[in-house]
Design an enzyme around this catalytic site. Structure first.
Site, PDB file in Angstrom:
ATOM      1  N   CYS A 111       0.576  -1.344  -0.047  1.00 39.11           N
ATOM      2  CA  CYS A 111       0.070   0.011  -0.056  1.00 39.11           C
ATOM      3  C   CYS A 111       0.801   1.491  -0.025  1.00 39.11           C
ATOM      4  CB  CYS A 111      -0.926  -0.017   1.139  1.00 39.11           C
ATOM      5  SG  CYS A 111      -0.144  -0.131   2.660  1.00 39.11           S
ATOM      6  N   HIS A 146      -1.587   1.303   7.328  1.00 46.01           N
ATOM      7  CA  HIS A 146      -1.926   1.234   6.080  1.00 46.01           C
ATOM      8  C   HIS A 146      -1.930   2.646   5.504  1.00 46.01           C
ATOM      9  CE1 HIS A 146      -3.899  -0.474   2.636  1.00 46.01           C
ATOM     10  NE2 HIS A 146      -4.993   0.452   2.679  1.00 46.01           N
TER      11      HIS A 146
END
Length: 520
Positions: free
Chosen positions: A168, A471
């Site tokens: 990510c 994330h």
């Protein structure tokens, strides 16, 4: 990593009828019914959502690890374990006991067989759905996704990037750069480079990260990735080939651990710059740059040699001014930069939201002021004065001697303590448009007011508590609309949502000379 738990965990038949119907990438979690980030257990074939959705896949593993009494320990070892699962989108395999992604297989190759079966299911579902989509396209002039905006139907050409295993950090940076128009257009307009010849000419090559091919080009794979985005021909693109090249030329990013998005961006821009300086396929990239009329020589900032599109767009110059407090000697040094790393002032570090009381909200101006304000260096940073001929106390101040076309601002949200790297979770207020940089310039009178205003193009956000976890997602504006990029998922959003984000990296684009907006 080599996982030792596969033999006791991978127990399902590759063609198991227990799998749900439909394409694996859109399977729903058996608990919350979410179809985002589905993972299938390789022991019982149950499907659950990933840890960045509701975490039911991990909870499924934890619930099956019931501690047994001593007389049942040997019996426990013979029972299958629910420790290994597979991502239904990227088909990467993860072991919860090892807490890492898995690269090996069972002796019978069951993991690869399951992977191939899921791929076949995905292809079958795609074929079945093709006729329905074809009818939709025949009845519409749009060849992309459709969405209702203000009561009317409009096209969204945005394409997501599949997560290849904690990638990510890379996806957020790629989506941000793809929405910096001048930078993106330069790469998309480069001629394609054919790296294959002989029997493989004209065929698509699927790279694996174990290949020994040294004939790789970061510029070429970066170009291909940018071309795949914003075409609307697919909902998500898998940047496998680009990630393979990253593994080849950037050893720091090998493996499936979470990485720092800012560090990756710097490595990416540096390596693109170095490769562009060299020339490729007989065509000098510098020559192509000189032919680009939009990048004049006055806007170039050379870093480590000749200028490229990287330095022409992101390159600026800082003046570092140091004054000896004993004799008053002044030392000046000019340093090129591609981004500015800004500290969040210590007095704001406990304020985690915009609406939290107890004092004013930290703003981007506070961070910029802290960066450029006069600072007295402490005892560990004594300045070697050439006049005094010894280390002396001194002051330091930064000025911006030249502003770049795209101003990249990195907020230092991670800092080291005695043992850990902690995150500064402070909310920092930032403007969407009209960031005025004139007061930070060394010679503001030499710059017109219209050349000091910047409008926001993209924001990278880190969700979570540590640099090695959490994330990354990104917000970016495209043709006047804001989008949220969360790996393979792209959603339309609004300005109110963007300004509430806890920014980690901000990309501001120099405003063209026209009617101004409110300033910061």
């Amino acid at each position: 990593m080599e996982c030792p738990h596969l033999s006791s965990s991978v127990c399902i038949a590759p063609d198991s009828a227990k799998f749900p119907n439909g394409s694996p990438s859109s399977w729903c979690c058996s608990v919350c019914r979410s179809n985002k980030s589905p993972w299938v257990c390789l022991t019982c074939s149950s499907v659950h959502c990933g840890r960045y959705v509701n975490g039911h896949a991990k909870k499924h593993y934890e619930d099956t690890q019931v501690p047994l009494t001593n007389h049942k320990k040997s019996e426990k070892q013979d029972k299958p374990q629910h420790t290994v699962c597979m991502d239904c989108s990227s088909y990467s395999t993860y072991c919860y006991r090892c807490d890492d992604f898995v690269v090996n297989d069972t002796k019978l190759g069951l993991v690869q067989k399951v992977r191939e079966h899921l791929q076949n299911l995905e292809n079958s579902a795609f074929t079945a759905d093709r006729h329905r989509k074809r009818k939709l396209l025949e009845n519409s002039s749009l060849n992309s996704k459709l969405l209702k905006v203000n009561g009317s139907t409009t096209a969204i050409c945005a394409t997501g990037l599949r997560n290849l295993g904690n990638t990510c950090f890379m996806n957020a940076i790629l989506q941000s750069l793809s929405n910096i128009e001048q930078f993106c257009c330069y790469f998309k307009e480069l001629p394609a480079v054919e790296l294959r010849n002989g029997k493989t000419a004209g065929r698509r090559t699927y790279h694996t990260r174990s290949q020994g091919d040294n004939n790789v080009s970061l510029v070429e794979e970066f170009r291909k990735t940018l071309c795949a985005l914003w075409q609307g021909s697919q909902t998500a693109f898998s940047p496998e080939s680009l990630f393979y090249v990253v593994w080849k030329i950037m050893p720091n990013f090998r493996g499936y651990q979470q990485q720092d998005a800012h560090e990756f961006m710097r490595y990416l821009l540096d390596h693109l710059h170095l490769e562009l300086q060299g020339g490729f396929n007989g065509v000098s990239r510098s020559a192509i740059l000189q032919e680009n009329s939009t990048l004049s020589a006055s806007n170039k900032c050379c870093i480590n040699g000749a200028s490229t599109v990287v330095t022409a767009i992101f390159g600026g110059i800082l003046q570092n001014e140091v004054n000896c407090l004993i004799c008053g000697t002044e030392s000046r040094k000019f340093d090129p930069f591609l981004d500015l790393s800004l500290d969040i002032p210590s007095q704001f570090r406990n304020k985690r939201s915009k609406n939290q009381e107890n004092g004013p909200v930290c703003s981007l101006r506070d961070c910029l002021r802290s960066f450029t304000d006069l600072e007295e260096l402490d005892e560990t940073e004594l300045y070697m004065c050439h006049k005094c001929k010894k280390k002396q106390k001194s002051t330091k101040k930064f000025w911006i001697q030249k502003l770049p076309k795209v101003l990249c601002l990195h907020l230092k949200r991670f800092h080291w303590t005695a043992y850990l790297r902690n995150k500064v979770d402070t909310y920092v207020e930032f403007p969407l448009r009209g960031l005025d940089m004139k007061c930070y310039l060394l010679e503001p009178e030499n710059r017109g007011p219209e050349h000091c205003l910047y409008d926001l193009a993209a924001v990278v956000v880190h969700h979570g508590s540590g640099v090695g976890s959490g994330h990354y997602t990104a917000y970016a504006t495209h043709e006047g609309r804001w989008f949220h990029f969360n790996d393979s998922t792209v959603t339309l959003t609004d300005e109110d949502t963007v300004v509430k984000a806890k920014a980690y990296i901000l990309f501001y684009v120099e405003r063209q000379a026209k009617a101004g907006s409110d300033k910061l």
